[in-house]
Design an enzyme around this catalytic site. Structure first.
Site, mmCIF file in Angstrom:
data_model
loop_
_atom_site.group_PDB
_atom_site.id
_atom_site.type_symbol
_atom_site.label_atom_id
_atom_site.label_comp_id
_atom_site.label_asym_id
_atom_site.label_seq_id
_atom_site.Cartn_x
_atom_site.Cartn_y
_atom_site.Cartn_z
ATOM 1 N N MET A 35 -2.407 -8.597 -23.746
ATOM 2 C CA MET A 35 -3.115 -7.743 -22.810
ATOM 3 C C MET A 35 -3.757 -6.565 -23.545
ATOM 4 O O MET A 35 -4.124 -5.560 -22.938
ATOM 5 C CB MET A 35 -2.190 -7.246 -21.708
ATOM 6 C CG MET A 35 -1.727 -8.353 -20.784
ATOM 7 S SD MET A 35 -1.300 -7.791 -19.108
ATOM 8 C CE MET A 35 -0.012 -6.619 -19.453
ATOM 9 N N LEU A 38 -3.268 -3.366 -28.967
ATOM 10 C CA LEU A 38 -2.460 -4.065 -29.960
ATOM 11 C C LEU A 38 -1.664 -3.107 -30.838
ATOM 12 O O LEU A 38 -2.088 -1.985 -31.122
ATOM 13 C CB LEU A 38 -3.358 -4.938 -30.840
ATOM 14 C CG LEU A 38 -4.244 -5.963 -30.130
ATOM 15 C CD1 LEU A 38 -4.988 -6.809 -31.162
ATOM 16 C CD2 LEU A 38 -3.438 -6.852 -29.193
ATOM 17 N N HIS A 39 -0.505 -3.581 -31.279
ATOM 18 C CA HIS A 39 0.342 -2.848 -32.209
ATOM 19 C C HIS A 39 0.886 -3.837 -33.237
ATOM 20 O O HIS A 39 0.485 -5.020 -33.263
ATOM 21 C CB HIS A 39 1.470 -2.110 -31.469
ATOM 22 C CG HIS A 39 2.252 -2.972 -30.519
ATOM 23 N ND1 HIS A 39 3.012 -4.044 -30.918
ATOM 24 C CD2 HIS A 39 2.375 -2.926 -29.161
ATOM 25 C CE1 HIS A 39 3.596 -4.604 -29.885
ATOM 26 N NE2 HIS A 39 3.213 -3.948 -28.789
ATOM 27 N N HIS A 42 2.036 -7.321 -32.059
ATOM 28 C CA HIS A 42 0.955 -8.296 -31.875
ATOM 29 C C HIS A 42 0.426 -8.773 -33.230
ATOM 30 O O HIS A 42 0.155 -9.964 -33.420
ATOM 31 C CB HIS A 42 -0.204 -7.670 -31.086
ATOM 32 C CG HIS A 42 0.158 -7.208 -29.718
ATOM 33 N ND1 HIS A 42 0.214 -5.879 -29.383
ATOM 34 C CD2 HIS A 42 0.491 -7.889 -28.595
ATOM 35 C CE1 HIS A 42 0.546 -5.753 -28.111
ATOM 36 N NE2 HIS A 42 0.723 -6.957 -27.603
ATOM 37 N N GLY A 152 6.109 -12.936 -28.406
ATOM 38 C CA GLY A 152 7.172 -12.097 -28.938
ATOM 39 C C GLY A 152 8.435 -12.162 -28.098
ATOM 40 O O GLY A 152 8.383 -12.210 -26.863
ATOM 41 N N GLN A 158 10.053 -14.046 -20.416
ATOM 42 C CA GLN A 158 8.707 -14.609 -20.345
ATOM 43 C C GLN A 158 8.606 -15.889 -21.164
ATOM 44 O O GLN A 158 8.000 -16.878 -20.713
ATOM 45 C CB GLN A 158 7.688 -13.589 -20.858
ATOM 46 C CG GLN A 158 6.267 -14.130 -20.926
ATOM 47 C CD GLN A 158 5.272 -13.064 -21.338
ATOM 48 O OE1 GLN A 158 4.699 -12.389 -20.504
ATOM 49 N NE2 GLN A 158 5.079 -12.905 -22.649
ATOM 50 N N SER A 190 5.959 -1.523 -28.110
ATOM 51 C CA SER A 190 5.403 -1.866 -26.806
ATOM 52 C C SER A 190 4.144 -1.058 -26.596
ATOM 53 O O SER A 190 4.072 0.114 -26.996
ATOM 54 C CB SER A 190 6.409 -1.562 -25.685
ATOM 55 O OG SER A 190 5.798 -1.655 -24.411
ATOM 56 N N ARG A 192 3.316 0.132 -23.914
ATOM 57 C CA ARG A 192 3.666 1.187 -22.975
ATOM 58 C C ARG A 192 4.364 2.375 -23.635
ATOM 59 O O ARG A 192 4.576 3.409 -22.991
ATOM 60 C CB ARG A 192 4.544 0.628 -21.851
ATOM 61 C CG ARG A 192 3.794 -0.277 -20.871
ATOM 62 C CD ARG A 192 4.671 -0.701 -19.705
ATOM 63 N NE ARG A 192 3.916 -1.336 -18.639
ATOM 64 C CZ ARG A 192 3.686 -2.645 -18.536
ATOM 65 N NH1 ARG A 192 4.163 -3.463 -19.470
ATOM 66 N NH2 ARG A 192 2.993 -3.146 -17.532
#
Length: 302
Positions: A35, A38-39, A42, A152, A158, A190, A192
């Site tokens: 989504m 990116l970090h 990812h 991940g 998920q 994350s 977030r």
């Protein structure tokens, strides 16, 4: 090949078809759905795909169907240029960046629901979330038709949902779970995390710290219910922590474990999962363990 950005399904399918028709040395296609924002987590997925496949496709799409009322869809962090830099540096070849209209051009009449593995954890606290996840992942897998797709393990539920869906629908793709990537101090990466205030960020370390002690607590002979309580007590030492759930389940079917059974007697993998709010930010973290092997692992570590 140089990084190429595509925004329509037709164009993406054509690019992948052209690649396969070119008869490359490594014809396999890897896929990393995200989504965005990116970090390094990812980036690690992209690198793993690039190392194993001739073509790596990255999707960046903030999927509205997996957000519930009052969740952070409109505020979800976005930074297209930063994402593209990370994608290029990590080895992606194609970046699929569709609009909501491109992915959902008509009123949605089709749902994808995976039962049982969605009954607990985030499935219980975010009703409808995994229906949205399953729908968009099914669409993306159908569009890309990759050989492998990378996810991940920070969201272990998920992966369990997607693996069940892929098996039940006979989708010809290998689901590749990848390790959680953490900050040097242990906080799970994350998108977030950017929402956290400095003190919230500091106190959020209690998640990884408590989970890291789980193996020792299992070795002490704690039952499932005792370990859940021990974890809750530990997390509640942080005044800003507001626990959504702490649970211990069999993995990957996410079946329950008898509350009074010593975890050291469980001979299959278990998922120790937590979801906690710090201010307005909801964080998840987990640890996968084989309790029957914990004692030997601790002795070896010493």
């Amino acid at each position: 090949m140089n990084l190429k950005i595509v925004r329509t399904i037709v164009e993406l399918r054509q690019e992948i078809a052209d690649y396969r028709l070119s008869k490359p040395v490594n014809p396999s296609v890897g896929f990393v759905p995200t989504m965005g924002f990116l970090h390094e987590g990812h980036a690690s997925l992209i690198r793993q795909s690039s190392a194993s496949n001739g073509l790596t496709v990255l999707s960046i799409f903030v999927n509205p169907t997996q957000f519930g009322p009052g969740e952070d869809l409109d505020k979800y962090p976005r930074d297209e240029q930063r994402d593209l830099r990370i994608a290029a540096d990590s080895g992606a070849d194609l970046v699929f960046m569709p609009s909501v209209q491109e992915m959902y051009p008509n009123r949605r009449l089709t749902t994808v629901t995976v039962s049982e593995v969605t009954d607990r954890l985030c499935g219980a606290s975010r009703p409808g979330h995994f229906d949205g996840v399953a729908l968009v992942v099914a669409k993306l897998l159908n569009i890309v038709q990759p050989d492998r797709a990378y996810f991940g393990l920070k969201d272990a539920q998920q992966i369990a949902v997607i693996a069940s869906m892929v098996q039940d629908l006979n989708i010809p793709v290998e689901i590749v779970p990848c390790p959680i990537v953490r900050e040097p101090d242990g906080l799970a990466l994350s998108s977030r995390n950017v929402y956290l205030e400095p003190e919230e960020r500091k106190q959020a370390l209690i998640l990884s710290q408590s989970l890291s002690q789980a193996a020792e607590w299992i070795h002490e002979g704690l039952t499932s219910s005792q370990l859940v309580q021990r974890l809750k007590d530990e997390i509640n030492r942080s005044p800003l922590a507001d626990i959504d759930y702490v649970d211990i389940l069999k993995y990957p079917d996410l079946g329950p474990i008898e509350a009074d059974k010593q975890l050291s007697e469980v001979d299959n993998r278990v998922l120790i999962a937590v979801a906690v709010r710090f201010g307005k930010t909801r964080l998840i973290d987990n640890r996968l363990l084989n309790p029957a092997e914990v004692g030997a692992q601790l002795c070896f570590a010493k």
